[in-house]
Design a protein around this motif. Sequence first.
Motif, PDB file in Angstrom:
ATOM      1  N   SER A 299       0.731  -1.077  -0.251  1.00 39.85           N
ATOM      2  CA  SER A 299      -0.218  -0.206  -0.180  1.00 39.85           C
ATOM      3  C   SER A 299       0.586   1.521  -0.211  1.00 39.85           C
ATOM      4  N   LEU A 300       1.682   1.104   0.237  1.00 40.11           N
ATOM      5  CA  LEU A 300       2.713   2.424   0.681  1.00 40.11           C
ATOM      6  C   LEU A 300       3.060   3.139  -0.937  1.00 40.11           C
ATOM      7  N   ASP A 301       3.039   2.074  -1.710  1.00 39.67           N
ATOM      8  CA  ASP A 301       2.865   2.193  -3.408  1.00 39.67           C
ATOM      9  C   ASP A 301       2.150   3.590  -3.900  1.00 39.67           C
ATOM     10  N   GLY A 302       1.004   2.593  -3.403  1.00 36.96           N
ATOM     11  CA  GLY A 302      -0.619   3.683  -3.623  1.00 36.96           C
ATOM     12  C   GLY A 302      -0.917   4.735  -3.446  1.00 36.96           C
ATOM     13  N   TRP A 303      -0.592   4.888  -1.590  1.00 42.00           N
ATOM     14  CA  TRP A 303       0.303   6.244  -0.882  1.00 42.00           C
ATOM     15  C   TRP A 303       0.598   7.190  -1.556  1.00 42.00           C
ATOM     16  N   LEU A 304       1.918   6.640  -1.701  1.00 38.95           N
ATOM     17  CA  LEU A 304       2.136   7.666  -2.592  1.00 38.95           C
ATOM     18  C   LEU A 304       2.545   8.468  -3.971  1.00 38.95           C
ATOM     19  N   ARG A 305       1.768   7.007  -4.640  1.00 36.51           N
ATOM     20  CA  ARG A 305       1.267   7.389  -6.081  1.00 36.51           C
ATOM     21  C   ARG A 305       0.012   8.475  -6.011  1.00 36.51           C
ATOM     22  N   THR A 306      -0.807   8.228  -4.191  1.00 35.70           N
ATOM     23  CA  THR A 306      -1.436   9.590  -4.980  1.00 35.70           C
ATOM     24  C   THR A 306      -1.229  10.902  -4.396  1.00 35.70           C
ATOM     25  N   CYS A 307       0.312  10.603  -3.669  1.00 34.64           N
ATOM     26  CA  CYS A 307       0.924  11.861  -3.564  1.00 34.64           C
ATOM     27  C   CYS A 307       0.722  12.931  -4.598  1.00 34.64           C
TER      28      CYS A 307
ATOM     29  N   ARG B 103       9.631   4.442   9.610  1.00 33.45           N
ATOM     30  CA  ARG B 103      10.662   3.767  10.045  1.00 33.45           C
ATOM     31  C   ARG B 103      12.185   3.663   9.369  1.00 33.45           C
ATOM     32  N   ALA B 104      12.797   3.506  10.041  1.00 32.23           N
ATOM     33  CA  ALA B 104      14.279   3.735   9.306  1.00 32.23           C
ATOM     34  C   ALA B 104      14.517   2.130   7.896  1.00 32.23           C
ATOM     35  N   ASP B 105      13.944   0.857   8.859  1.00 30.73           N
ATOM     36  CA  ASP B 105      14.840   0.109   8.303  1.00 30.73           C
ATOM     37  C   ASP B 105      13.634   0.026   6.506  1.00 30.73           C
ATOM     38  N   ALA B 106      12.698   0.987   7.202  1.00 26.37           N
ATOM     39  CA  ALA B 106      11.569   0.651   5.347  1.00 26.37           C
ATOM     40  C   ALA B 106      11.905   1.522   4.573  1.00 26.37           C
ATOM     41  N   LEU B 107      13.061   2.224   4.737  1.00 22.54           N
ATOM     42  CA  LEU B 107      13.310   3.023   3.548  1.00 22.54           C
ATOM     43  C   LEU B 107      14.319   2.260   2.489  1.00 22.54           C
ATOM     44  N   PRO B 108      14.418   1.425   2.140  1.00 22.15           N
ATOM     45  CA  PRO B 108      14.280   0.870   0.869  1.00 22.15           C
ATOM     46  C   PRO B 108      13.380   1.013   0.232  1.00 22.15           C
ATOM     47  N   GLU B 109      11.980   0.327   0.654  1.00 23.69           N
ATOM     48  CA  GLU B 109      10.416   0.106   0.220  1.00 23.69           C
ATOM     49  C   GLU B 109      10.565   1.591  -0.160  1.00 23.69           C
TER      50      GLU B 109
END
Length: 260
Positions: free
Chosen positions: A156-164, A179-185
């Motif tokens: 869902s992060l991809d869809g969230w940023l698509r809206t942004c 989160r720091a560990d989510a940086l690659p995603e």
Amino acid sequence: MNCVTPETRPPDAWLGDSLRLQQPGRGAHRAGTDAVLLASLIRPKPGLTICDVGAATGAVGLAVALRAPDCRVVLVERDPDLAGLARANAALNGLEDRTVVIEADVLSRGAARRTAGLGPDLADLVLTNPPYFEAGRHRASPDSGKATAHTFAPGSLDGWLRTCVEILRPRGRLGMIHRADALPECLDALRGRFGAIAVRPVQPRAGAAAIRVLISAVKGSRAPFTLLPPLVLHDADGSFTPFAAALHAGHTWIGDDDAP
């Protein structure tokens, strides 16, 4: 037993008591240091429209509105109760004339978002704190509101940023905390949509591993990636560092030169 409701609970003091916030009770999702950092990430130029995506009770957007009196703020929140608190908080702080609250699901289809008022080219600056966890990858809070604020479906992060991207005007800027560990995603989701990506790690204390990342980026830019020096929250005795204390008091910005 204290059964005070959010509507009657005394408002929390924020930014050195310059901002007052009605928030849900203990155990629910409440604005804290992450919101302070996001609200301080980018100092906007006068006259911009700032959109707080996933605004909850409006802490981030209203903090920016308070400190940038020439700017207009749009708060986007899908939960009707939280959206109601965001409207109440705008009025409580005398910011209702420069604040619009849109009840919309960031992950809904484009037509539904646009019908709700979340259309293209809405904002010059988008600030967002997406849910931090994918469902099934962490232990969800027993509080349903907190669980919803912290969790969404895989991918869902991809869809969230698509809206942004859609609601940003050309060359508009994005500010995000995760989160720091989510940086690659996060970087994968930004790729092809944003450039001039700058990442600032957030450490709980000097020498410790980062727990958060602050990310800024420009829609459509081709400028290169920048890794910035870390922001350290606490001294060895557990107190806020002078810079972190100044951020919590609303006395400074993290990126004075990062505004669009």
